[in-house]
Structures are given as structure tokens and as C-alpha cells.
Design an enzyme around this catalytic site. Sequence first.
Site, PDB file in Angstrom:
ATOM      1  N   CYS A   1    -108.555 -80.997 -78.278  1.00  0.00           N
ATOM      2  CA  CYS A   1    -108.098 -81.967 -79.245  1.00  0.00           C
ATOM      3  C   CYS A   1    -109.118 -83.185 -78.734  1.00  0.00           C
ATOM      4  O   CYS A   1    -108.968 -83.569 -77.488  1.00  0.00           O
ATOM      5  CB  CYS A   1    -106.708 -82.544 -79.102  1.00  0.00           C
ATOM      6  SG  CYS A   1    -106.455 -83.823 -79.582  1.00  0.00           S
TER       7      CYS A   1
ATOM      8  N   LYS B   1    -100.890 -52.367 -45.713  1.00  0.00           N
ATOM      9  CA  LYS B   1    -101.402 -51.464 -46.718  1.00  0.00           C
ATOM     10  C   LYS B   1    -102.207 -52.278 -48.004  1.00  0.00           C
ATOM     11  O   LYS B   1    -101.685 -53.328 -48.361  1.00  0.00           O
ATOM     12  CB  LYS B   1    -100.024 -51.110 -47.536  1.00  0.00           C
ATOM     13  CG  LYS B   1    -100.473 -50.086 -48.708  1.00  0.00           C
ATOM     14  CD  LYS B   1     -99.058 -49.459 -48.955  1.00  0.00           C
ATOM     15  CE  LYS B   1     -99.358 -48.254 -50.182  1.00  0.00           C
ATOM     16  NZ  LYS B   1    -100.410 -48.593 -51.415  1.00  0.00           N
TER      17      LYS B   1
ATOM     18  N   GLU C   1     -99.985 -50.680 -39.794  1.00  0.00           N
ATOM     19  CA  GLU C   1    -101.033 -51.502 -40.263  1.00  0.00           C
ATOM     20  C   GLU C   1    -100.997 -52.001 -41.662  1.00  0.00           C
ATOM     21  O   GLU C   1     -99.954 -51.461 -42.368  1.00  0.00           O
ATOM     22  CB  GLU C   1    -102.414 -50.641 -40.078  1.00  0.00           C
ATOM     23  CG  GLU C   1    -102.223 -49.296 -40.992  1.00  0.00           C
ATOM     24  CD  GLU C   1    -103.240 -48.067 -40.717  1.00  0.00           C
ATOM     25  OE1 GLU C   1    -103.783 -48.094 -39.477  1.00  0.00           O
ATOM     26  OE2 GLU C   1    -103.779 -47.430 -41.600  1.00  0.00           O
TER      27      GLU C   1
ATOM     28  N   TYR D   1    -109.259 -47.468 -42.674  1.00  0.00           N
ATOM     29  CA  TYR D   1    -108.098 -47.078 -42.161  1.00  0.00           C
ATOM     30  C   TYR D   1    -107.602 -45.548 -41.417  1.00  0.00           C
ATOM     31  O   TYR D   1    -106.789 -45.379 -41.099  1.00  0.00           O
ATOM     32  CB  TYR D   1    -106.844 -47.307 -42.996  1.00  0.00           C
ATOM     33  CG  TYR D   1    -106.751 -46.814 -44.413  1.00  0.00           C
ATOM     34  CD1 TYR D   1    -106.120 -45.506 -44.494  1.00  0.00           C
ATOM     35  CD2 TYR D   1    -107.297 -47.533 -45.402  1.00  0.00           C
ATOM     36  CE1 TYR D   1    -106.249 -44.747 -45.727  1.00  0.00           C
ATOM     37  CE2 TYR D   1    -107.228 -46.981 -46.558  1.00  0.00           C
ATOM     38  CZ  TYR D   1    -106.829 -45.833 -46.909  1.00  0.00           C
ATOM     39  OH  TYR D   1    -106.879 -44.981 -48.136  1.00  0.00           O
TER      40      TYR D   1
ATOM     41  N   LYS E   1     -92.930 -50.818 -48.604  1.00  0.00           N
ATOM     42  CA  LYS E   1     -93.429 -51.873 -49.609  1.00  0.00           C
ATOM     43  C   LYS E   1     -92.900 -53.068 -49.592  1.00  0.00           C
ATOM     44  O   LYS E   1     -91.435 -53.293 -49.318  1.00  0.00           O
ATOM     45  CB  LYS E   1     -93.039 -51.142 -50.929  1.00  0.00           C
ATOM     46  CG  LYS E   1     -93.907 -49.716 -51.159  1.00  0.00           C
ATOM     47  CD  LYS E   1     -95.200 -49.828 -51.497  1.00  0.00           C
ATOM     48  CE  LYS E   1     -95.264 -50.081 -53.163  1.00  0.00           C
ATOM     49  NZ  LYS E   1     -96.541 -50.104 -53.695  1.00  0.00           N
TER      50      LYS E   1
ATOM     51  N   ASP F   1    -104.272 -53.796 -50.788  1.00  0.00           N
ATOM     52  CA  ASP F   1    -104.394 -53.525 -52.037  1.00  0.00           C
ATOM     53  C   ASP F   1    -105.600 -53.753 -52.993  1.00  0.00           C
ATOM     54  O   ASP F   1    -105.789 -54.875 -53.270  1.00  0.00           O
ATOM     55  CB  ASP F   1    -103.093 -54.580 -52.684  1.00  0.00           C
ATOM     56  CG  ASP F   1    -102.483 -54.178 -53.976  1.00  0.00           C
ATOM     57  OD1 ASP F   1    -102.919 -53.220 -54.310  1.00  0.00           O
ATOM     58  OD2 ASP F   1    -102.053 -55.058 -54.626  1.00  0.00           O
TER      59      ASP F   1
ATOM     60  N   CYS G   1    -103.872 -80.089 -83.187  1.00  0.00           N
ATOM     61  CA  CYS G   1    -103.290 -80.414 -81.740  1.00  0.00           C
ATOM     62  C   CYS G   1    -101.704 -80.519 -82.045  1.00  0.00           C
ATOM     63  O   CYS G   1    -101.286 -81.234 -82.932  1.00  0.00           O
ATOM     64  CB  CYS G   1    -103.769 -81.827 -81.417  1.00  0.00           C
ATOM     65  SG  CYS G   1    -103.032 -82.420 -79.986  1.00  0.00           S
TER      66      CYS G   1
ATOM     67  N   CYS H   1    -100.828 -84.472 -81.829  1.00  0.00           N
ATOM     68  CA  CYS H   1    -101.308 -85.353 -82.557  1.00  0.00           C
ATOM     69  C   CYS H   1    -101.943 -84.931 -84.070  1.00  0.00           C
ATOM     70  O   CYS H   1    -102.172 -85.770 -85.002  1.00  0.00           O
ATOM     71  CB  CYS H   1    -102.414 -86.472 -82.428  1.00  0.00           C
ATOM     72  SG  CYS H   1    -103.784 -85.372 -81.835  1.00  0.00           S
TER      73      CYS H   1
ATOM     74  N   CYS I   1    -104.197 -89.505 -78.936  1.00  0.00           N
ATOM     75  CA  CYS I   1    -103.255 -88.544 -78.500  1.00  0.00           C
ATOM     76  C   CYS I   1    -102.303 -88.681 -77.582  1.00  0.00           C
ATOM     77  O   CYS I   1    -102.601 -88.720 -76.334  1.00  0.00           O
ATOM     78  CB  CYS I   1    -104.050 -87.164 -78.220  1.00  0.00           C
ATOM     79  SG  CYS I   1    -103.036 -85.684 -78.223  1.00  0.00           S
TER      80      CYS I   1
HETATM   81  S1  IVH Z   1    -102.987 -43.824 -45.362  1.00  0.00           S
HETATM   82  C1  IVH Z   1    -103.011 -39.543 -45.958  1.00  0.00           C
HETATM   83  N1  IVH Z   1    -103.440 -46.169 -44.852  1.00  0.00           N
HETATM   84  O1  IVH Z   1    -102.615 -46.722 -50.389  1.00  0.00           O
HETATM   85  C2  IVH Z   1    -102.844 -40.775 -45.581  1.00  0.00           C
HETATM   86  N2  IVH Z   1    -103.468 -45.831 -47.158  1.00  0.00           N
HETATM   87  O2  IVH Z   1    -100.510 -45.303 -51.748  1.00  0.00           O
HETATM   88  C3  IVH Z   1    -102.799 -41.672 -46.904  1.00  0.00           C
HETATM   89  N3  IVH Z   1    -103.916 -47.671 -48.560  1.00  0.00           N
HETATM   90  O3  IVH Z   1    -104.457 -43.963 -51.601  1.00  0.00           O
HETATM   91  C4  IVH Z   1    -103.295 -42.951 -47.186  1.00  0.00           C
HETATM   92  N4  IVH Z   1    -104.108 -49.357 -47.132  1.00  0.00           N
HETATM   93  O4  IVH Z   1    -105.622 -46.146 -51.147  1.00  0.00           O
HETATM   94  C5  IVH Z   1    -103.504 -45.355 -45.962  1.00  0.00           C
HETATM   95  N5  IVH Z   1    -103.568 -48.428 -44.178  1.00  0.00           N
HETATM   96  C6  IVH Z   1    -103.543 -47.561 -45.105  1.00  0.00           C
HETATM   97  C7  IVH Z   1    -103.664 -47.900 -46.503  1.00  0.00           C
HETATM   98  C8  IVH Z   1    -103.424 -46.968 -47.415  1.00  0.00           C
HETATM   99  C9  IVH Z   1    -104.015 -48.904 -48.473  1.00  0.00           C
HETATM  100  C10 IVH Z   1    -103.880 -47.226 -50.100  1.00  0.00           C
HETATM  101  C11 IVH Z   1    -104.832 -46.223 -50.344  1.00  0.00           C
HETATM  102  C12 IVH Z   1    -103.860 -45.012 -50.690  1.00  0.00           C
HETATM  103  C13 IVH Z   1    -102.626 -45.429 -51.143  1.00  0.00           C
HETATM  104  C14 IVH Z   1    -101.423 -44.726 -51.100  1.00  0.00           C
END
Ligand code: IVH
Length: 710
Positions: free
Chosen positions: A462, A143, A141, A254, A350, A145, A444, A447, A468
Site C-alpha cells: 500500500c 538423528k 547420536e 553416521y 523421536k 533431519d 489495502c 485504507c 494509511c
Molecule cells: S541409522 C541401518 N543414524 O534417518 C541404519 N540414520 O529413519 C539406519 N538418519 O534413512 C539408519 N541420522 O537418513 C541412522 N544417526 C543416524 C541418522 C539416521 C539421520 C536418517 C537416515 C535414515 C533415516 C531413518
Amino acid sequence: MKYSAAEQKSLVEESKNLLKSPDASNEMEATFQIESLRKVIVYHEWKYSIQNAPVISDFEYDHLYKKLEALEKAYPQLLTPNSPTQRVSNDLIDEFKSVNHMIPMLSLDNSYNAEDLKDFDERVRKNTGLSADDPIEYVVEPKYDGGGIALLYENDQLMRAATRGNGIAGEEITLNARAISSVPLNAAFSKMGFSKVELRGEVVIRKDIFDKMNDERAAEGLQLFANPRNTASGGLRMKDPKEVAKRGLVAFLYQIGYAVNEAGENKMMTLENHNNAVSLLGDLGFMVPVEQRKVCKNIEEVSDFCVEWQEKRDTYDYEIDGMVIKVNDLKLQEKCGYTSHHPRWAIAFKFKAKQATSKLVNVEYQIGKIGSITPVAKIEPVSLAGVTVSSISLHNEDFITSKDIRIGDTVLVERAGDVIPYIVKPMEDLRDGSEQVIEFPKACPSCGTTLVRAESEAAWRCDNHYACEAQVLQRMIHHVSKSAMDIDGFGKSIVERFHEMGWLKNVGDIYRLDYDAISKLEGFGARSAKKLEASINKAKQNPIHRFLNSLSVHHLGKKVSKLIAQEITHVQDLKSWTLENFTEIKDVGPVVAENVIAFFENPDNVALLQLMEELGVNMKQTQEDKPKEIAEDAPLRGKTILFTGSLEKMTRKQAQGMAENAGAKNISAISSNLNILVAGAKAGSKLKKAQALGTVDILSEEEFLALVEG
Ligand code: IVH
């Protein structure tokens, strides 16, 4: 799915009845009406914020909401804290209390390639005693941000929300979490026998909403948000929940981290696997990844899915920095156990680095077409997510001073998705004293005119607009560009080259170029010169709304140019226009009006336009400038339309033009306001959404053509 098709149908019906029915006249009736209103409002909020496919208009929703508010006011004894009207608190948060999570919110171990994932699979096998041939299912799934969040529900009610904090304890932010419309205030965990659950998720902001917010902030001269992640996680820690509600945040869930029954017994195992847990959350009305989540049969499938999303991360509405791989079976997860830092049953994959450090070598100052000065950092080239970056905008003086960025600094650079690269911060620890404070210029760079800064704006400007040299050049670049005169084959680099050669001193010169001389230039030849001549001659016939937009008058963009072009027969008519003439037009404000008036008060400008007209540039209103008259019997009169998928017989632009000529209005998103969806080949989620709505006429490309061509 939280609601079945039949349930949805009856909820929509119930909404329509509620909209029509008179207000309750006694407490008994009010009790029923309030319950019914809450039920339908929660449904419409789910349609809007989770499914992104509303089935009633904003107006109707507001009406239902106001009705509920009025009843709760008339019968305060019936008000409950988890009524949808109570989502956003009027109170401010004066301090964020520290609260312990039910179980720690751990971090994740990282992986970067297929090899790392294979190693992870081997470790899982070792920890669980499975052999190389035993199947293991993994869920992959996104991750997300953003900012981590833990939601605690007791007896189906949201009781507490907290940030991740240090993983053991976080900050209590319940009022802010309630202000996020995708967080249900009630969720029926009791149907699973759970009386207390703690969920984990990530709060994020849609990339397009982020961009829009920053555009608005830029227009208001406010400091820009650095990136979607900070905007989301910073949003969680705001003192005013009403401001949180405005930020358009979304919570993706999640994980169910903790689930007990009334007797306090752990009920996690009734879910059997992680995928069931996430599906349950989806069914209970939470936002969860669906197309972006996959149950994989083996680690190779996991790798493929991760790489697939690495490639298409930019197509996703939300910022993601990787994928998370989790052992699906909860019993196997238990066998794997945890280190003090992360679970052994999960790992993050990552995506290629989007952050890197580099040295800031110099700052250059760009001058825009209306004179605003933008500082640009020149850095030693670095590769970020596959793109080499060497120039980064520093936006304005406040951005530099607030981050204390200095020449010679090692800076942390980030390129997030389709968001342009930016400097996150200077690495202060790496300074050796040789760094130089950036002195924003007082004059500027082109000019020499003293720069000015309006109180309400972030940019220094400017004001020497017409003399200019740098601004003149920028205006010529804008003049030929796609959004203005759209001169095919006449790009920025050619304008710069001709300018340097002294052939282009102002926009008028564009229309008196010496094509013979051009044909003798290196890289040109007779054919290219002829082509350029043809493009320029074609542009001379442009409708005047394009010409108005090409003038680079502050705020006179595409839209306002079109509105003004509808009202004049000749561009020079504007010489005698007063403020009222402009502001009488809907959506034309006094600021742009003053700018256009000032432009025409300058005799040099008037003379330049006259010269251009003599050179053959059209200044008269054309058919295309006039407001479209839609015939009574136009086949799509009054309809809204949207094209999706790939069209075979025409481009999307052509199709939209045909639709417009047939009386339709093109809109860009699926909503209950949409009447017609034309679905070409490989139509995706938009088609599904339209089908789910049930109120949209879905046409093939051929059916559309038959309709508009009669
Ligand atoms: S699982 C025990 N699933 O990433 C399970 N984390 O680097 C640990 N995060 O603190 C987390 N998407 O804030 C999990 N699908 C996802 C996620 C996720 C984002 C973040 C979360 C966690 C950090 C870990």
C-alpha cells in the site's frame, strides 16, 4: 582427530612457506609444490569446514588455491581428478542415474519415551540371548533431519555418491557430493586394510545459514525456502554443482555400512563396535557428531541422554528430529539382525511432534510499517513441540498460489527448532469441495488504496504511507521499539491501546501524552505513568542515529542510520541532501538514498520532525553519533575481541562497549582473525576453539578490566 598438534603446526608452517615461495620453474619442482599445496589446502578445508576454526585468512587460503590452480594449468599432466581444485565441476548434471547401494539403506523403528526404550532393550536381549543383568552398551547420536546420502570410496578415493532413494537404489549425485566441502575427496581407509567402503550419512544445512539465505531471498523478493530439511535434500538434487557449493551444505556421517579388503573379504568386524567406526570416520576427516554422541552403559543412561537432547535441540547448530540408539558391539548387532524395514539393533527416539495438522479457518492481512501486505493464516490452535500455534505467516501471494492453499483446508503445519512455524502443504486428499480459493486483496484492507507490486518484489504494497492508519500504527510501534527509540515500558500493546483511544494519531503524539490521564487508566496508576514519562523524556535525548532508524523509511535500518548520522549535524540537514551525498558514504546505496530523499520531499514529514523537535526530541548530532576517534595509545587499538561465557562484573553489552572504547572491534565468531578472547565462567566450545588455534590471547574478566581500565 585427523591431525595431531605437531602435524598441524608443521602444516601451518608449510603453508606460510608456500605463500612466500616462488612458483616452480620445472616439472620436477612443480610435482613437489603441487603435492605440498594439495596437502595444506586439504588441511585448511578440514579446519574450516569440519572444525569450524580456520587458522589462515580467507585471503591466504585463496592465494594457496590460486597457486595450485596456476601450476595445474601450466602442467596439465599433473592434474588429478581428486585435487581440491577439482571439487566443484563446471558441468551440469543432465540426469540422475539410478544406482544400487552396496547394501540396503534401511529405515529405523521409532520410539517416543523411556518405556519404548526399555521395550527395545528387552527385545535386544531376547534376540541376542542376553539376560536382564548382562551389560549392553548403546551409542546414542543425533538423528539428523536432511537428505540421506551414501558415499562409496575405492582405494581411498571418493568414487560415487548417491541419495538414499528407496533404500535399495538411489540417484547418483557424485558431482554434487563433491561440491560439499565437508566430504573428503580422499580418505585413508587403506590404513585399516579397507579397499572399498560404503558410508551412510545425512546432508544438512546449518540453521543460521538457512535463516541468512532466507533473509537474503526475502530482501530480493524471491520465494523462501520452506525449511532446512528441504533446502538440504533439495540441494543434493540440483543440476548445477556450483549452486550446491553455494548452499553451504554439510554431510554428517553416521555409519560404515560396508567395508571389504582387496580380496573382497568383509572387514567390518575389525572395527569391533559402532563407536570405533564413527571415531575412525572422524579421524579420516569426515564430519561426525562428537559432543552429541555418547556411549551409554545401559538403557536408562540412553533415556537420559535422549531427553537431555530433546530439551536442548534448539541450541544445536543443525536441525535434528530425534536421537538414534544403536547397539555398540558389531557382533551383537549381527545377532540382532534385520526386519525387511529396519535393523533390530537400532531405534530412533523421536522428539515431540513438530508437525501437526489443523484447519485453516481464515486469512488475515497484516500491513507492515512500510506498507507491505503479509497474509497470515488463522488456524485452529495446535500444539507443536510444546508451543500452541494459531497464526502462521503465508509470506506472500506466490507462496499461497504455489502451494494452492485454500480456506477450509486441513494443512500440515511444522515448527522446526527455533525456526518460526510454517505451512508445509494443504492435505488435498481431505478436501470436500467446500474449500475456498484465497483471493488476495486488490486494495489495502486498512485504507482502501489500490495495492501495487514491483516487478522485482514478492510483496504487494500500500503506497499510501502517511495516511494509511495501519501503517501509521506500525510505524509508532517501531518508533518506540528497542531497535529504534528504545522507550522502556512502552510496548506494542500500549501503543495499540493509546492509538485506539485516539491519543496517538502519529509519532509526534508520543511526545505530548497527557500523563495525568494515563495515571487514571486501568492498569496504570501514578507510578507507572511517571515511569513512562521518564522513559519518554530519556528517549528524547537519544542520539540521532536512533531517531533516523525510528522513521520507518524503507532500507534505512540501524546500520545505514549510523552511517548517515556520522555525516550530519542536524536531522533536517537531509532536506538538502542529493543522491551523491548519500552514495559517497561507503555502504549506502542509491535505493535507500531515494527513499530518504522522498521522505524529506514530503512537507508533512518535515513539519512533523519540526514539531517533534519543539516537543524536545533531539535532532542534533550527539557525541555518540560521531565516528569514534581512537586514541593512539588506546589499550586495545586495532585488536579484535570476543566475549564468551558468563561475565560477573558487567553485562556482555557493557563489556563490548568498554572494549570498543578501548579501540577494539567486537567480532562474533572464533577465527584466525581473532586477537583476544575474554572467557567468563562456564566458557564452552568457543574457549576450546580459541585454545586450539593457539594464536588468541585468552583473558579472564579481571584481566580484561585491568587492561581497559589501565
Ligand atoms: S541409522 C541401518 N543414524 O534417518 C541404519 N540414520 O529413519 C539406519 N538418519 O534413512 C539408519 N541420522 O537418513 C541412522 N544417526 C543416524 C541418522 C539416521 C539421520 C536418517 C537416515 C535414515 C533415516 C531413518
